[in-house]
Write an enzyme that holds these catalytic residues in place. Structure first.
Site, short mmCIF file in Angstrom:
data_model
loop_
_atom_site.label_atom_id
_atom_site.label_comp_id
_atom_site.label_asym_id
_atom_site.label_seq_id
_atom_site.Cartn_x
_atom_site.Cartn_y
_atom_site.Cartn_z
N GLU A 112 0.83 -1.20 0.00
CA GLU A 112 0.00 0.00 0.00
C GLU A 112 0.87 1.25 0.00
OE1 GLU A 112 -3.67 1.86 2.60
OE2 GLU A 112 -1.85 1.20 3.64
N CYS A 131 -6.88 9.84 6.96
CA CYS A 131 -6.84 9.65 8.41
C CYS A 131 -5.44 9.96 8.93
CB CYS A 131 -7.25 8.23 8.77
SG CYS A 131 -8.94 7.83 8.34
N TYR A 185 -4.55 9.86 -0.56
CA TYR A 185 -3.16 9.95 -0.09
C TYR A 185 -2.09 10.21 -1.15
CZ TYR A 185 -5.17 8.09 4.22
OH TYR A 185 -5.92 7.91 5.35
N TRP A 208 -8.56 -1.62 0.38
CA TRP A 208 -9.34 -0.49 -0.13
C TRP A 208 -10.58 -0.92 -0.90
CZ3 TRP A 208 -9.10 4.54 0.99
CH2 TRP A 208 -7.95 5.03 1.60
N CYS A 219 -8.49 7.34 14.07
CA CYS A 219 -7.72 6.11 14.11
C CYS A 219 -8.52 4.94 14.64
CB CYS A 219 -6.46 6.29 14.95
SG CYS A 219 -5.44 4.80 14.99
N ASP A 220 -8.69 3.93 13.80
CA ASP A 220 -9.24 2.64 14.19
C ASP A 220 -8.08 1.84 14.79
OD1 ASP A 220 -10.07 0.00 14.29
OD2 ASP A 220 -10.69 -0.13 12.19
N ASN A 260 -0.83 1.56 10.21
CA ASN A 260 -0.34 2.94 10.19
C ASN A 260 1.04 3.06 10.82
OD1 ASN A 260 -3.69 3.91 11.08
ND2 ASN A 260 -2.86 3.72 9.02
N ARG A 311 -5.80 12.11 12.37
CA ARG A 311 -7.01 12.77 12.86
C ARG A 311 -8.02 11.76 13.40
NH1 ARG A 311 -11.48 11.81 9.85
NH2 ARG A 311 -11.05 10.88 7.83
N HIS A 366 -10.18 5.45 18.40
CA HIS A 366 -11.38 4.70 18.74
C HIS A 366 -11.26 3.21 18.46
CE1 HIS A 366 -11.81 6.36 14.60
NE2 HIS A 366 -12.14 5.10 14.32
N LEU A 367 -12.20 2.48 19.06
CA LEU A 367 -12.40 1.06 18.80
C LEU A 367 -13.86 0.85 18.44
CD1 LEU A 367 -10.44 -0.35 21.86
CD2 LEU A 367 -9.77 -0.65 19.48
N ARG A 407 12.44 23.20 9.95
CA ARG A 407 11.22 22.82 10.65
C ARG A 407 10.02 22.73 9.71
NH1 ARG A 407 13.78 26.55 14.30
NH2 ARG A 407 12.49 28.25 13.49
N ARG A 408 10.32 22.60 8.41
CA ARG A 408 9.24 22.58 7.41
C ARG A 408 9.25 21.31 6.58
NH1 ARG A 408 9.86 28.90 5.26
NH2 ARG A 408 9.74 29.85 7.34
#
Length: 318
Positions: free
Chosen positions: A75, A200, A139, A97, A222-223, A231, A220, A261-262, A180-181
């Site tokens: 992926e 995500c 993405y 996907w 997350c499963d 990830n 932002r 979250h779950l 820092r960029r």
């Protein structure tokens, strides 16, 4: 003469995977229960962090269940092509996907084609895949071809050259390691409504200290049961690849989650995984250094010492 007070043995170091399990346990036992976009329901907390040292080939590859790291790697390599159609993944047997374009097909055509039949047709019929297999500008499109617009003399705008953020980050790290960029951003507000799923894992920032390259990933949404193991692997792998391309040693992966979250229908997976104990410390070897970040192949990556507990299946929420 033996001592009357035996010297205690040093405490064993905490396995790095325990932090992941602790996060899972906190969400499951203390999370706020709510109805979510999918209608399945979740338990969630807001704001979490995990850190993983990537020195000596270490990777955040979970051992309390089998993580199909080659699938996650395929992926990531697909992201780096800028491709947005699932057909190249389908032809490699990557299924992660498939549900999103299938749901769109059923919704827009009214035809109750099974997921298996849909995927088979994506593989066998390039014209069908071109029409129904695209995910929109997800993405990879944002990573390597962020759209721009330029002003014309007649007062109108036209598409300009896309921005390759990945190439820009590598160039920036070589020229100015202290900068820092060094950021790869997926959250293109203007195109969110065209994406099958808004990103995500959305923001990656890279940082060099003491000759080591680290990455901070902000996610932002997350499963934790199904998504986060992939990830973590992918972000660490991208960091290792960029480190190799820029001549730095791998540093640390810092993962930060927003809505973490779950799903309520993952109870069996969660309870089984929390009952298991992490074992071993798998490592990654990158056996070849290609000329470009975009030239890696799946057989460039070899994992050593990975003997996980068995896989635990659970449904994907779409």
């Amino acid at each position: 003469m033996a001592s009357a007070h035996p010297v205690p043995k040093p405490a064993a170091a905490t396995h790095p995977e325990q932090a992941y399990l602790a996060l899972m346990r906190t969400i499951w036992t203390q999370g706020d229960e709510r109805v979510d976009r999918t209608g399945i329901g979740t338990r969630a907390i807001f704001g979490a962090m995990l850190r993983w040292d990537l020195a000596d080939g270490a990777m955040p590859l979970l051992t309390t269940k089998r993580v199909y790291w080659k699938t996650a790697t395929r992926e990531l390599l697909w992201f780096l092509t800028g491709e947005t159609n699932i057909r190249p993944l389908v032809l490699q047997g990557v299924k992660i996907w498939n549900e999103w374009p299938h749901a769109r097909y059923v919704r827009e055509t009214g035809e109750a084609m099974s997921l298996d039949d849909f995927v088979a047709r994506i593989a066998d019929d390039p014209a069908f895949a071109e029409k129904w297999g695209d995910l929109g500008p997800v993405y990879g499109k944002q990573w390597v071809d962020w759209p721009t617009w330029r002003y014309r003399k007649d007062g109108l705008y036209e598409p300009g050259p896309g921005i390759n953020q990945v190439a820009a980050v590598i160039d920036g790290l070589r020229r100015d390691p202290a900068g820092r960029r060094h950021i790869i951003e997926g959250w293109n507000v203007a195109e969110l409504d065209r994406m099958a799923l808004p990103p995500c894992h959305k923001s990656y920032q890279f940082h060099v200290a003491d000759g080591r390259l680290s990455c901070a990933l902000y996610q932002r949404s997350c499963d934790v049961a199904l998504g986060l193991p992939f990830n973590l692997w992918s972000a660490a792998l991208l960091t290792r690849m960029i480190a190799q391309q820029t001549g730095f040693a791998p540093g640390e992966l810092v993962w930060m989650g927003g809505d973490v979250h779950l799903y309520l229908n993952h109870a069996g997976l969660i309870e089984e995984q929390l009952a298991r104990t992490p074992v071993g410390n798998p490592t990654l070897e990158i056996v070849r250094q290609p000329d470009s970040i975009f030239d890696y192949r799946i057989d460039d990556f070899v994992v050593h010492g990975y003997e996980p507990a068995g896989a635990i299946k659970a449904p994907v929420a779409v």
